[in-house]
Scaffold this motif. Structure first.
Motif, PDB file in Angstrom:
ATOM      1  N   UNK A  51       0.665  -1.266  -0.009  1.00  0.00           N
ATOM      2  CA  UNK A  51      -0.087   0.130   0.097  1.00  0.00           C
ATOM      3  C   UNK A  51       0.814   1.307   0.075  1.00  0.00           C
ATOM      4  N   UNK A  52       2.004   1.319   0.318  1.00  0.00           N
ATOM      5  CA  UNK A  52       2.944   2.566   0.616  1.00  0.00           C
ATOM      6  C   UNK A  52       4.418   2.434   0.255  1.00  0.00           C
ATOM      7  N   UNK A  53       4.598   1.288  -0.445  1.00  0.00           N
ATOM      8  CA  UNK A  53       6.085   1.178  -0.692  1.00  0.00           C
ATOM      9  C   UNK A  53       6.338   2.226  -1.690  1.00  0.00           C
ATOM     10  N   UNK A  54       5.519   2.434  -2.869  1.00  0.00           N
ATOM     11  CA  UNK A  54       5.793   3.588  -3.833  1.00  0.00           C
ATOM     12  C   UNK A  54       6.202   4.838  -3.254  1.00  0.00           C
ATOM     13  N   UNK A  55       5.291   5.297  -2.329  1.00  0.00           N
ATOM     14  CA  UNK A  55       5.459   6.487  -1.957  1.00  0.00           C
ATOM     15  C   UNK A  55       6.605   6.773  -0.900  1.00  0.00           C
ATOM     16  N   UNK A  56       7.110   5.750  -0.292  1.00  0.00           N
ATOM     17  CA  UNK A  56       8.180   5.629   0.326  1.00  0.00           C
ATOM     18  C   UNK A  56       9.567   5.806  -0.327  1.00  0.00           C
ATOM     19  N   UNK A  57       9.679   5.073  -1.622  1.00  0.00           N
ATOM     20  CA  UNK A  57      10.509   5.046  -2.565  1.00  0.00           C
ATOM     21  C   UNK A  57      10.835   6.439  -3.249  1.00  0.00           C
ATOM     22  N   UNK A  58       9.532   7.066  -3.646  1.00  0.00           N
ATOM     23  CA  UNK A  58       9.504   8.442  -4.342  1.00  0.00           C
ATOM     24  C   UNK A  58      10.047   9.514  -3.317  1.00  0.00           C
ATOM     25  N   UNK A  59       9.763   9.193  -1.853  1.00  0.00           N
ATOM     26  CA  UNK A  59      10.322  10.094  -0.878  1.00  0.00           C
ATOM     27  C   UNK A  59      11.931  10.009  -0.931  1.00  0.00           C
ATOM     28  N   UNK A  60      12.204   8.862  -0.864  1.00  0.00           N
ATOM     29  CA  UNK A  60      13.501   8.351  -0.767  1.00  0.00           C
ATOM     30  C   UNK A  60      14.505   9.069  -1.779  1.00  0.00           C
ATOM     31  N   UNK A  61      13.980   9.008  -3.083  1.00  0.00           N
ATOM     32  CA  UNK A  61      14.566   9.312  -4.353  1.00  0.00           C
ATOM     33  C   UNK A  61      14.550  10.799  -4.383  1.00  0.00           C
ATOM     34  N   UNK A  62      13.463  11.546  -3.924  1.00  0.00           N
ATOM     35  CA  UNK A  62      13.743  13.031  -3.932  1.00  0.00           C
ATOM     36  C   UNK A  62      14.615  13.388  -2.954  1.00  0.00           C
ATOM     37  N   UNK A  63      14.931  12.605  -1.865  1.00  0.00           N
ATOM     38  CA  UNK A  63      15.860  13.339  -0.807  1.00  0.00           C
ATOM     39  C   UNK A  63      17.283  12.970  -1.439  1.00  0.00           C
ATOM     40  N   UNK A  64      17.333  12.041  -1.719  1.00  0.00           N
ATOM     41  CA  UNK A  64      18.779  11.704  -2.310  1.00  0.00           C
ATOM     42  C   UNK A  64      19.203  12.605  -3.683  1.00  0.00           C
ATOM     43  N   UNK A  65      18.050  12.741  -4.643  1.00  0.00           N
ATOM     44  CA  UNK A  65      18.593  13.540  -5.858  1.00  0.00           C
ATOM     45  C   UNK A  65      18.780  14.898  -5.308  1.00  0.00           C
ATOM     46  N   UNK A  66      17.972  15.404  -4.284  1.00  0.00           N
ATOM     47  CA  UNK A  66      18.387  16.856  -3.685  1.00  0.00           C
ATOM     48  C   UNK A  66      19.729  16.981  -3.065  1.00  0.00           C
ATOM     49  N   UNK A  67      19.927  16.116  -2.467  1.00  0.00           N
ATOM     50  CA  UNK A  67      21.331  15.884  -1.629  1.00  0.00           C
ATOM     51  C   UNK A  67      22.490  15.826  -2.769  1.00  0.00           C
ATOM     52  N   UNK A  68      22.262  15.168  -3.623  1.00  0.00           N
ATOM     53  CA  UNK A  68      23.185  14.659  -4.667  1.00  0.00           C
ATOM     54  C   UNK A  68      23.445  15.985  -5.423  1.00  0.00           C
ATOM     55  N   UNK A  69      22.426  16.653  -5.880  1.00  0.00           N
ATOM     56  CA  UNK A  69      22.578  17.699  -6.905  1.00  0.00           C
ATOM     57  C   UNK A  69      23.058  18.911  -6.162  1.00  0.00           C
ATOM     58  N   UNK A  70      22.789  19.239  -4.883  1.00  0.00           N
ATOM     59  CA  UNK A  70      23.378  20.231  -4.096  1.00  0.00           C
ATOM     60  C   UNK A  70      24.643  20.132  -3.859  1.00  0.00           C
ATOM     61  N   UNK A  71      25.126  18.877  -3.464  1.00  0.00           N
ATOM     62  CA  UNK A  71      26.684  18.722  -3.377  1.00  0.00           C
ATOM     63  C   UNK A  71      27.670  18.577  -4.642  1.00  0.00           C
ATOM     64  N   UNK A  72      26.960  18.321  -5.834  1.00  0.00           N
ATOM     65  CA  UNK A  72      27.546  18.407  -7.215  1.00  0.00           C
ATOM     66  C   UNK A  72      27.882  19.881  -7.602  1.00  0.00           C
ATOM     67  N   UNK A  73      26.684  20.558  -7.190  1.00  0.00           N
ATOM     68  CA  UNK A  73      26.815  21.773  -7.869  1.00  0.00           C
ATOM     69  C   UNK A  73      27.852  22.748  -6.863  1.00  0.00           C
ATOM     70  N   UNK A  74      27.679  22.470  -5.715  1.00  0.00           N
ATOM     71  CA  UNK A  74      28.520  23.267  -4.835  1.00  0.00           C
ATOM     72  C   UNK A  74      30.079  22.876  -5.174  1.00  0.00           C
ATOM     73  N   UNK A  75      30.380  21.543  -5.385  1.00  0.00           N
ATOM     74  CA  UNK A  75      31.759  21.256  -5.872  1.00  0.00           C
ATOM     75  C   UNK A  75      32.123  22.029  -7.499  1.00  0.00           C
ATOM     76  N   UNK A  76      31.293  21.864  -8.038  1.00  0.00           N
ATOM     77  CA  UNK A  76      31.297  22.348  -9.763  1.00  0.00           C
ATOM     78  C   UNK A  76      31.667  23.958  -9.652  1.00  0.00           C
ATOM     79  N   UNK A  77      31.065  24.559  -8.500  1.00  0.00           N
ATOM     80  CA  UNK A  77      31.017  26.135  -8.381  1.00  0.00           C
ATOM     81  C   UNK A  77      31.887  26.455  -7.705  1.00  0.00           C
ATOM     82  N   UNK A  78      32.173  25.757  -6.510  1.00  0.00           N
ATOM     83  CA  UNK A  78      33.147  26.374  -5.543  1.00  0.00           C
ATOM     84  C   UNK A  78      34.581  25.917  -5.806  1.00  0.00           C
ATOM     85  N   UNK A  79      34.747  24.611  -6.090  1.00  0.00           N
ATOM     86  CA  UNK A  79      36.405  24.466  -6.316  1.00  0.00           C
ATOM     87  C   UNK A  79      36.885  25.406  -7.262  1.00  0.00           C
TER      88      UNK A  79
END
Length: 232
Positions: free
Chosen positions: A193-221
Motif C-alpha cells: 500500500x505504501x512502498x511507492x510513496x516511500x521510494x519516491x520520498x527517498x529518491x527525492x531526498x537523494x536527488x536533492x542532496x546529490x545535486x546540491x553537493x555536485x553543484x557546490x563542488x562544480x562552482x566552489x572548487x
C-alpha cells in the motif's frame, strides 16, 4: 506494460520504455551544467588572469575538470533518479518489483536455512528475513545481467532493486523491534500500500542532496582555485 506473471524473474521489460526518458533527462542536465561550467570558467579566468594569463587558463581548465569529475556523475544520477521516480509514480514499479522479490523469497532454495516457502509463511528472525531478501535481490539481478541490458536500463534496474531492498529492510527492522521477529507475509501486505510513496520520498531526498553537493563542488572548487591563483 507486462504483468508479474509474464515478467517472472526478469524486470527488463518494465524498464525498456523508460530508457528514452533517461537519455532525455541526461541531455537536459548536461546542457544546463555545460552552461554553468562555461560561466564558472569565464568567471575563474576573470578572477585569476590579472596577474598572469597562464593562471587564468589554469582556472578555466580546473572549471572544466570539475565539470567532468562532478558534473558527469550528476548527469547519470539525475537521469536514473528521475526515471525511477517517473516509473514509480506512473507505473507503480516499486510495488511490482516488491512483488517479484517477495515471490522469490517464498520459493524453495532462496534461503536453504529458511526452508523455502514454509519458512516464509511463519515469523522469522530479522537476520533470516534480511538474508532471504538479499538472496532474492541477487538472484533477480543475476538473471537480468544474463540478458546483457544496456547501460541505462541496467542501472535503472539496479537502483530500483536497491531502493526496494532498502525500504523493505527498514520495514523488517520496524517489525522486529515491535514483535521480536518478522512476519514476511504481513510486511508484504503492508508494503503493497505504501512502498511507492516511500521510494519516491527517498529518491527525492537523494536527488536533492546529490545535486546540491555536485553543484557546490562544480562552482566552489574552481572559484576557490581562481582566488588562490590571483592571490599568489
Amino acid at each position: 506494460m507486462p504483468d508479474i506473471g509474464t515478467v517472472a524473474d526478469s524486470l527488463a521489460a518494465w524498464f525498456k520504455p523508460l530508457v528514452r526518458r533517461a537519455f532525455i533527462t541526461f541531455a537536459q542536465t548536461a546542457f544546463g551544467l555545460s552552461l554553468l561550467s562555461i560561466g564558472i570558467a569565464v568567471g575563474g579566468y576573470v578572477i585569476a588572469s590579472p596577474p598572469s594569463v597562464l593562471r587564468g587558463v589554469l582556472a578555466v581548465l580546473v572549471a572544466f575538470g570539475c565539470f567532468v569529475a562532478f558534473g558527469v556523475p550528476l548527469m547519470i544520477k539525475r537521469a536514473i533518479g528521475a526515471v525511477v521516480r517517473e516509473g514509480i509514480v506512473k507505473l507503480g514499479l516499486g510495488a511490482k518489483v516488491s512483488q517479484v522479490l517477495f515471490k522469490r523469497m517464498s520459493e524453495p532454495g532462496v534461503d536453504s536455512a529458511a526452508g523455502g516457502s514454509a519458512a516464509a509463511a511463519a515469523p522469522v528472525p530479522l537476520s533470516q528475513a534480511a538474508s532471504q531478501l538479499q538472496r532474492a535481490i541477487e538472484t533477480v539481478q543475476r538473471l537480468s545481467n544474463d540478458e546483457r541490458l544496456g547501460f541505462f536500463r541496467g542501472r535503472i534496474q539496479a537502483v530500483l532493486l536497491a531502493l526496494v531492498g532498502k525500504v523493505t529492510n527498514a520495514r523488517f527492522r520496524e517489525a522486529a523491534s515491535k514483535l521480536g521477529t518478522v512476519d514476511v507475509a504481513a510486511v508484504k501486505q503492508q508494503l503493497s500500500g505504501d512502498i511507492d510513496q516511500r521510494i519516491v520520498a527517498l529518491v527525492n531526498k537523494t536527488l536533492w542532496r546529490t545535486t546540491a553537493m555536485a553543484l557546490l563542488l562544480c562552482c566552489g572548487v574552481p572559484l576557490v582555485f581562481a582566488l588562490l591563483m590571483r592571490a599568489l
